[in-house]
Design a protein around this motif. Structure first.
Motif, short mmCIF file in Angstrom:
data_model
loop_
_atom_site.label_atom_id
_atom_site.label_comp_id
_atom_site.label_asym_id
_atom_site.label_seq_id
_atom_site.Cartn_x
_atom_site.Cartn_y
_atom_site.Cartn_z
N GLY A 80 12.95 -2.79 -3.55
CA GLY A 80 13.18 -2.29 -2.35
C GLY A 80 14.43 -1.60 -1.96
N GLN A 130 6.44 -1.48 4.57
CA GLN A 130 6.37 -2.61 3.89
C GLN A 130 5.44 -3.34 4.59
N PHE A 167 4.75 -1.99 -0.88
CA PHE A 167 5.51 -0.69 -0.18
C PHE A 167 4.89 0.24 -0.08
#
Length: 95
Positions: free
Chosen positions: A20, A43, A51
């Motif tokens: 992330g 997300q 994602f």
């Protein structure tokens, strides 16, 4: 011709935070590219390891230049170890 890209990235659960962070850095860097019109990261609500990028590029040349950037190459280096599978990349056009 504008290029529309949807990219689906699934991290391994143990690497979700690191992946992330790398993806968020890509957003920050990519939005500065001249040919980038839209570059958003989402997300999944159902699976936090998933994602999704939504991108709009001025043209194929701009997308090619994006894919040659250092921060994109850093992401590619993570893929084998930190992702569940290879990202799904959909290049589309408006109809």
């Amino acid at each position: 011709m504008k290029i529309y890209v949807t990219a689906i990235v699934k991290s391994k659960a143990t690497h979700r935070t690191e992946v992330g962070a790398v993806l968020q850095n890509m957003v920050k860097q990519t939005r500065q590219e001249k040919a980038c019109e839209t570059y958003t990261l989402h997300q999944s609500i159902e699976d936090e390891n998933t994602f999704v990028f939504y991108e709009i590029w001025e043209n194929q040349e701009g997308l090619d230049l994006h894919n040659s950037q250092t921060y994109v190459k850093e992401f590619i280096a993570l893929m084998e170890e930190k992702l569940e599978n290879k990202p799904i990349i959909l290049k589309t056009k408006l109809v």
